[in-house]
Design a protein around this motif. Structure first.
Motif, mmCIF file in Angstrom:
data_model
loop_
_atom_site.group_PDB
_atom_site.id
_atom_site.type_symbol
_atom_site.label_atom_id
_atom_site.label_comp_id
_atom_site.label_asym_id
_atom_site.label_seq_id
_atom_site.Cartn_x
_atom_site.Cartn_y
_atom_site.Cartn_z
ATOM 1 N N ILE A 265 1.027 -1.102 -0.060
ATOM 2 C CA ILE A 265 -0.004 -0.063 -0.136
ATOM 3 C C ILE A 265 0.970 1.309 0.109
ATOM 4 O O ILE A 265 1.702 1.440 0.832
ATOM 5 N N THR A 266 0.584 2.115 -1.000
ATOM 6 C CA THR A 266 1.353 3.388 -0.803
ATOM 7 C C THR A 266 0.632 4.557 -0.411
ATOM 8 O O THR A 266 1.202 5.642 -0.183
ATOM 9 N N GLY A 267 -0.906 4.473 -0.241
ATOM 10 C CA GLY A 267 -1.539 5.649 0.288
ATOM 11 C C GLY A 267 -3.059 5.244 0.886
ATOM 12 O O GLY A 267 -3.389 3.989 0.502
ATOM 13 N N ILE A 268 -3.485 6.017 1.241
ATOM 14 C CA ILE A 268 -4.862 5.701 2.152
ATOM 15 C C ILE A 268 -5.851 6.868 1.484
ATOM 16 O O ILE A 268 -5.479 7.960 1.473
ATOM 17 N N ILE A 269 -6.900 6.271 1.179
ATOM 18 C CA ILE A 269 -8.353 7.202 0.871
ATOM 19 C C ILE A 269 -9.185 7.130 2.007
ATOM 20 O O ILE A 269 -9.588 5.778 2.271
ATOM 21 N N LEU A 270 -9.385 7.860 2.807
ATOM 22 C CA LEU A 270 -10.410 7.967 3.789
ATOM 23 C C LEU A 270 -11.593 8.509 3.456
ATOM 24 O O LEU A 270 -11.825 10.014 3.388
ATOM 25 N N THR A 271 -13.012 7.848 3.509
ATOM 26 C CA THR A 271 -14.056 8.292 3.098
ATOM 27 C C THR A 271 -14.912 8.549 4.239
ATOM 28 O O THR A 271 -14.769 8.133 5.384
ATOM 29 N N LYS A 272 -16.217 9.058 3.887
ATOM 30 C CA LYS A 272 -16.986 9.572 4.980
ATOM 31 C C LYS A 272 -16.876 10.254 6.000
ATOM 32 O O LYS A 272 -17.269 9.927 7.202
ATOM 33 N N LEU A 273 -15.983 10.982 5.862
ATOM 34 C CA LEU A 273 -15.353 11.753 7.087
ATOM 35 C C LEU A 273 -16.456 12.710 7.699
ATOM 36 O O LEU A 273 -16.396 13.204 8.898
ATOM 37 N N ASP A 274 -17.521 13.157 6.806
ATOM 38 C CA ASP A 274 -18.507 14.106 7.042
ATOM 39 C C ASP A 274 -19.430 13.456 8.093
ATOM 40 O O ASP A 274 -20.068 12.400 7.967
ATOM 41 N N GLY A 275 -19.830 14.012 9.016
ATOM 42 C CA GLY A 275 -20.971 13.622 10.020
ATOM 43 C C GLY A 275 -20.302 12.437 11.009
ATOM 44 O O GLY A 275 -21.277 11.684 11.329
ATOM 45 N N THR A 276 -19.083 12.251 10.991
ATOM 46 C CA THR A 276 -18.732 11.165 11.922
ATOM 47 C C THR A 276 -17.859 11.859 13.042
ATOM 48 O O THR A 276 -17.276 12.764 13.059
ATOM 49 N N ALA A 277 -17.929 11.260 14.312
ATOM 50 C CA ALA A 277 -17.127 11.931 15.369
ATOM 51 C C ALA A 277 -15.856 11.173 15.500
ATOM 52 O O ALA A 277 -14.986 11.264 16.413
ATOM 53 N N LYS A 278 -15.550 10.248 14.324
ATOM 54 C CA LYS A 278 -14.284 9.314 14.533
ATOM 55 C C LYS A 278 -13.158 9.990 13.702
ATOM 56 O O LYS A 278 -12.479 9.241 13.151
ATOM 57 N N GLY A 279 -13.312 11.310 13.311
ATOM 58 C CA GLY A 279 -12.384 11.744 12.400
ATOM 59 C C GLY A 279 -10.991 11.640 12.741
ATOM 60 O O GLY A 279 -10.008 11.828 12.121
ATOM 61 N N GLY A 280 -10.693 11.590 14.113
ATOM 62 C CA GLY A 280 -9.454 11.530 14.498
ATOM 63 C C GLY A 280 -8.648 10.211 14.131
ATOM 64 O O GLY A 280 -7.267 9.947 14.155
ATOM 65 N N ILE A 281 -9.423 9.216 13.699
ATOM 66 C CA ILE A 281 -8.662 8.077 13.162
ATOM 67 C C ILE A 281 -7.656 8.364 12.132
ATOM 68 O O ILE A 281 -6.939 7.604 11.704
ATOM 69 N N ALA A 282 -7.938 9.603 11.158
ATOM 70 C CA ALA A 282 -7.128 9.740 10.175
ATOM 71 C C ALA A 282 -5.574 9.940 10.791
ATOM 72 O O ALA A 282 -4.520 9.891 10.125
ATOM 73 N N ILE A 283 -5.540 10.810 11.937
ATOM 74 C CA ILE A 283 -4.315 10.819 12.680
ATOM 75 C C ILE A 283 -3.558 9.387 13.143
ATOM 76 O O ILE A 283 -2.325 9.269 12.663
ATOM 77 N N ALA A 284 -4.453 8.625 13.418
ATOM 78 C CA ALA A 284 -3.912 7.369 14.113
ATOM 79 C C ALA A 284 -3.507 6.591 12.850
ATOM 80 O O ALA A 284 -2.568 5.880 12.937
ATOM 81 N N ILE A 285 -4.231 6.358 11.740
ATOM 82 C CA ILE A 285 -3.926 5.558 10.562
ATOM 83 C C ILE A 285 -2.728 5.974 9.990
ATOM 84 O O ILE A 285 -1.835 5.104 9.837
ATOM 85 N N GLN A 286 -2.362 7.321 9.649
ATOM 86 C CA GLN A 286 -1.120 7.732 9.316
ATOM 87 C C GLN A 286 0.121 7.585 10.131
ATOM 88 O O GLN A 286 1.225 7.064 9.836
#
Length: 323
Positions: A265-286
């Motif tokens: 895997i060379t990159g991540i596409i993170l979808t459906k960030l609108d309307g979720t309280a779990k946006g912090g997962i973007a920080i964790a994954i990276q």
């Protein structure tokens, strides 16, 4: 009133179309409400920087789906900066924390090199995460940038995926190479690679089946697809995105880890960030995967999938209201 003034007044009356940053601020509202309000309580509740302060901060970060490992990195980074700069005031820590989070998420300058080379881009991910839609949106954006794009419907497992991709290819005005439902995905990729070479396409985007519950089959399938691309198109630049649903929080991180075992895997596409309280997962994954989040999705429209900008994301996360 002059004609120019008339036009200016008319334009001022029109509702402004919200830019991506504005949408991002709106989309991260739930995450911000749960995350930033918790942080503000910590910053306002302590008058000095001590172990209790760091402990409370750690708890808020973990609760925001940033995860234990990433939280530890952020806290350690923060402690080092506090010590190095001999900081005594809690308020100063807020900006240091923001900077520390941004550092965890920066995307390198060469992250989008594939756009300017003859590339084969593969999207993998479980069903329902927005994989096929992301293929369509990327195709539309690349086409709008003047690229010659071909799509490969290599998710032959799900009939709806081929129909969906056909619709996207028509909307984007790009060619689609597809097979029969239940057919061999590698054969579709073989045809698509040869079509891409014959038509001198800039970017070939392959949609693949997403079945993690049967990892052995998926692994074999992806290996076979990779072998074909390597053999038939060795000069192509390779990009492999795992598509993850931001609403699933820590589960998205678990999926990323599983897919990293079966693909490079060379990159991540993170979808459906609108309307979720779990946006912090973007920080964790990276931070935990050491794989950059390259695109984020915050809506249904083509322009709602955008290149990831760490500064804009973190600023939107800490923003109290849209300008």
């Amino acid at each position: 009133m002059s004609e120019e003034e008339d036009k200016a007044e008319e334009s001022a009356k029109k509702p402004k179309k919200k830019g991506f940053f504005g949408k991002l601020i709106d989309g991260l509202t739930k995450t911000r409400d749960s995350f930033v309000s918790g942080l503000e309580n910590v910053f306002s509740g302590f008058s000095e920087i001590d172990d209790d302060f760091y402990e409370e901060l750690e708890e808020v970060l973990i609760m925001a789906d940033i995860g234990v490992a990433t939280t530890e990195k952020i806290i350690e980074n923060l402690q080092a900066k506090v010590k190095e700069n001999k900081i005594k005031e809690v308020a100063v820590c807020r900006q240091l924390l923001i900077d520390s989070i941004k550092e965890q998420m920066r995307v390198h300058d060469d992250a989008y090199d594939f756009e300017n080379k003859k590339s084969v881009v593969m999207l993998i991910g479980v069903n329902g995460v927005g994989k096929t839609t992301s293929v369509g949106k990327l195709a539309s954006q690349f086409k709008a940038d003047g690229k010659k794009v071909i799509l490969a419907a290599a998710d032959t497992f799900r009939a709806a995926a081929i129909e969906q991709l056909t619709e996207w290819s028509n909307r984007a005005g790009v060619e689609l190479i597809a097979g029969q439902e239940g057919g061999d995905p590698a054969a579709v990729v073989f045809d698509a690679v040869n079509a891409a070479k014959a038509r001198n396409a800039d970017i070939l985007i392959c949609d693949t089946a997403g079945r993690l519950h049967n990892k052995k089959n998926l692994m074999e399938e992806l290996k076979k697809i990779n072998r074909i691309v390597e053999r038939e198109y060795p000069d192509a630049y390779r990009e492999t995105f795992v598509v993850l649903d931001g609403t699933t929080g820590q589960n998205a991180l678990a999926q990323a880890k599983q897919f990293s075992q079966v693909a490079d895997i060379t990159g991540i596409i993170l979808t459906k960030l609108d309307g979720t309280a779990k946006g912090g997962i973007a920080i964790a994954i990276q931070s935990e995967m050491n794989i950059p989040v390259k695109y984020i999705g915050i809506g249904e429209h083509i322009e709602d999938l955008q290149k990831f900008d760490a500064d804009a994301f973190v600023d939107a996360l800490f923003e109290t209201k849209a300008e």
